[in-house]
Write a protein that holds these residues in place. Structure first.
Motif, short mmCIF file in Angstrom:
data_model
loop_
_atom_site.label_atom_id
_atom_site.label_comp_id
_atom_site.label_asym_id
_atom_site.label_seq_id
_atom_site.Cartn_x
_atom_site.Cartn_y
_atom_site.Cartn_z
N LEU A 229 38.36 -119.10 -7.55
CA LEU A 229 39.31 -120.01 -8.18
C LEU A 229 38.58 -121.10 -8.95
CD1 LEU A 229 41.88 -118.83 -6.84
CD2 LEU A 229 42.43 -121.13 -6.10
N ALA A 230 37.60 -121.71 -8.29
CA ALA A 230 36.87 -122.81 -8.92
C ALA A 230 36.17 -122.34 -10.19
CB ALA A 230 35.86 -123.39 -7.93
N THR B 150 44.13 -127.08 -4.91
CA THR B 150 43.03 -126.36 -4.27
C THR B 150 41.68 -127.01 -4.49
OG1 THR B 150 42.88 -124.91 -6.21
CG2 THR B 150 44.18 -124.11 -4.34
N MET B 151 41.56 -127.90 -5.47
CA MET B 151 40.27 -128.51 -5.75
C MET B 151 39.71 -129.31 -4.57
SD MET B 151 39.09 -127.38 -8.46
CE MET B 151 39.67 -126.39 -9.82
N PRO B 152 40.52 -130.13 -3.87
CA PRO B 152 39.95 -130.83 -2.69
C PRO B 152 39.43 -129.86 -1.63
CG PRO B 152 42.03 -131.82 -3.34
CD PRO B 152 41.90 -130.57 -4.14
N LEU B 153 40.12 -128.73 -1.44
CA LEU B 153 39.64 -127.72 -0.49
C LEU B 153 38.31 -127.15 -0.93
CD1 LEU B 153 39.95 -125.82 1.93
CD2 LEU B 153 41.32 -124.32 0.45
N ILE B 154 38.18 -126.85 -2.22
CA ILE B 154 36.93 -126.30 -2.74
C ILE B 154 35.81 -127.33 -2.59
CG2 ILE B 154 35.78 -125.49 -4.84
CD1 ILE B 154 38.58 -124.41 -5.69
N MET C 177 44.73 -116.27 -9.69
CA MET C 177 45.73 -116.84 -8.80
C MET C 177 46.56 -115.75 -8.14
SD MET C 177 45.54 -119.98 -8.32
CE MET C 177 46.92 -119.74 -7.23
N GLY C 178 46.85 -114.69 -8.88
CA GLY C 178 47.60 -113.58 -8.28
C GLY C 178 46.85 -112.97 -7.11
N VAL C 179 45.55 -112.75 -7.30
CA VAL C 179 44.74 -112.18 -6.24
C VAL C 179 44.62 -113.16 -5.08
CG1 VAL C 179 42.42 -111.36 -5.64
CG2 VAL C 179 43.48 -110.66 -7.79
N TYR C 180 44.43 -114.44 -5.41
CA TYR C 180 44.28 -115.45 -4.36
C TYR C 180 45.54 -115.55 -3.50
CZ TYR C 180 43.49 -119.96 -2.12
OH TYR C 180 43.34 -120.96 -1.20
#
Length: 201
Positions: free
Chosen positions: A150-151, A84-88, A168-171
């Motif tokens: 997340l970040a 997910t870091m590249p998306l953020i 992560m559960g919520v995401y």
């Protein structure tokens, strides 16, 4: 003579293969559109990839035990954090130059942020007192749990922490059920012709 691979080493090589398979299943199914009661329902590949991931998860489906074990499940959290870091980073780079346009939204943006406050005031007591959650409640309820959340949690506590598990559960739930909800609910409401298109937007 080399030593046999440990479970964690096997997880490093096998887990990405399973994740790629789940992704390919979702992409293979593709975007599905069908009409229900005069409304055009759209289901995105993300939903089918999530379903494939659930079926391959040994904690959810017994069939998943043929492919994965608890070590893989534990390792998956760190993979997701990296993925997910590249998306953020992309979202940050995209929004940053347009900050003045975002600021022009004004009050609407401020009111939207009340949703984050609502999660703390209402969801946090429910998580702790109602469901007996511990530190996971911090990650799960400090915001609406999207990419920015997340970040923040991963940077502050790490992806493998209880707080990281909570966010992560919520995401994941928000991504899966949100995609299903917005693929089904808005077209049905629009087909009823009760609201102006601006209200629907």
């Amino acid at each position: 003579m080399t030593a046999p691979a440990t479970p964690r080493q096997r997880a490093f090589f096998w887990l990405p293969v399973v994740l790629v398979v789940a992704t390919l299943i979702g992409e293979g199914v593709g975007i599905q559109r069908f009409d229900v009661l005069g409304a055009r329902i759209t289901l995105l590949p993300l939903i089918f990839a999530f379903i494939a991931g659930l079926l391959l998860n040994p904690c959810v489906c017994p069939l998943g035990r043929w492919l994965l074990d608890d070590v893989h499940v534990e390792k998956a959290a760190s993979y997701l954090a990296v993925a997910t870091m590249p998306l953020i980073a992309y979202l940050s780079a995209y929004i940053g130059p347009q900050f003045s346009e975002v600021a022009e939204v004004g009050l609407a943006l401020v009111l939207q942020e009340l949703g984050n406050l609502g999660t703390m005031f209402f969801a946090l007591p429910l998580a702790v007192l109602g469901f007996g959650m511990g530190r996971e409640a911090i990650g799960a309820t400090f915001s609406i749990g999207r990419e920015g959340g997340l970040a923040f949690i991963f940077g502050r506590y790490g992806g493998g922490s209880p707080e990281g598990t909570g966010v992560m559960g919520v995401y994941i739930c928000g991504t899966f059920f949100g995609a299903a909800f917005f693929g089904v609910f808005p077209p049905v409401i629009a087909a009823l012709d009760w609201f102006d298109v601006r209200a629907l937007a």
